[in-house]
Design an enzyme around this catalytic site. Sequence first.
Site, PDB file in Angstrom:
ATOM      1  N   ARG A   1       2.532 -38.022  57.764  1.00 36.18           N
ATOM      2  CA  ARG A   1       2.872 -39.186  58.817  1.00 36.18           C
ATOM      3  C   ARG A   1       2.173 -38.837  60.042  1.00 36.18           C
ATOM      4  NH1 ARG A   1       4.417 -41.984  55.282  1.00 36.18           N
ATOM      5  NH2 ARG A   1       6.287 -42.977  54.899  1.00 36.18           N
TER       6      ARG A   1
ATOM      7  N   GLU B   1       0.115 -46.545  64.676  1.00 34.96           N
ATOM      8  CA  GLU B   1      -0.616 -47.092  63.215  1.00 34.96           C
ATOM      9  C   GLU B   1       0.121 -48.646  63.162  1.00 34.96           C
ATOM     10  OE1 GLU B   1       0.111 -46.042  58.656  1.00 34.96           O
ATOM     11  OE2 GLU B   1      -0.412 -44.151  60.015  1.00 34.96           O
TER      12      GLU B   1
ATOM     13  N   HIS C   1      -4.258 -45.481  55.872  1.00 37.94           N
ATOM     14  CA  HIS C   1      -3.226 -45.224  55.130  1.00 37.94           C
ATOM     15  C   HIS C   1      -3.158 -45.498  53.732  1.00 37.94           C
ATOM     16  CE1 HIS C   1       1.573 -44.474  55.954  1.00 37.94           C
ATOM     17  NE2 HIS C   1       1.351 -43.893  54.552  1.00 37.94           N
TER      18      HIS C   1
END
Length: 318
Positions: free
Chosen positions: A222, A251, A270
């Site tokens: 993460r 993000e 991602h």
Amino acid sequence: MHSGRPPDPALMAPVSARAAVRYTDSAGLADALPGAQVLFVYDFQTRALPGAWPAADRLRWVHIAATGVDSVLFPELCASEVIVTNTRGVFDTAIAEYVLGQILDFAKDLTGSNRLQQQQVWKHRESERIAGSTALVVGTGAIGRAIAGLLRAAGMRVRAVGRRARNDDPDFGVVTTDLYAELPCADYVVAIAPLTDRTRHMFDARAFGAMKPHARFINVGRGELVVTDDLVGALRSGGIAGAALDVVDPEPLPSGHPLWTLPTARVTPHNSGDFIGWRAEMVSAFAANFDRWSAGRPLDNVVDKTLGYVPGRRRASE
């Protein structure tokens, strides 16, 4: 619950044959929750559940289409008897391949070779070997184990940092709890720890300062595991030699952020686990768990809500 692209109804057929299925997006979640016993969070990045929670009058089970569950864990849900499960197992191999690919890119400078090709420059260079180098995997869940297996197969030495120390782990061998004792020994540091209160911002200026100047950092966990400004500082100063980031904080990474243009940074959106067919496998994993639910059998991949991840073995006992 989805974000503009609902699950394929054909893949959901085993579920819709046994239950009334409602499709909704984040904005409509509160209206769709009353009476629902099961919530399939197909949009793993949504933050809509806490606000819609008062409408969850019959909810018994939340399944998220991801390995990380930080987006759906909040105090009211954690304090309730609602079971949380994740899609552990679907992304293991793909993410491990991504990590190996990034390590090879750093060692063989494939990015630099491509840049020289675009410039039509023939320039002989030497490259690094990864065999014999040391990788530190921070996070000992299923994905971390898949990463360890692939890196060992490539000839790398692998150690791990986890919540519990042990010397006879079948995948890692040695697992320690002391991150700062391990960082100075690693040529590559791979972050795949779950995001919890204990792991948030674990990679900060102190951590990057403990790494070798030639070490590379790879984050497939993460973005919030990292203090982004500290990482940028370490890359700019040469404190570490590079970073490959499939997850970032914030993000998505905003336009103009220094990570876009730092020559030693690799940024991907991602998608390290998103192999062709991953959406179908996510839905199939939920449908298989729904079969277990319907039959009154233990669910797969039950999250310990106090820890923030699935502990121990992948499958519940039969």
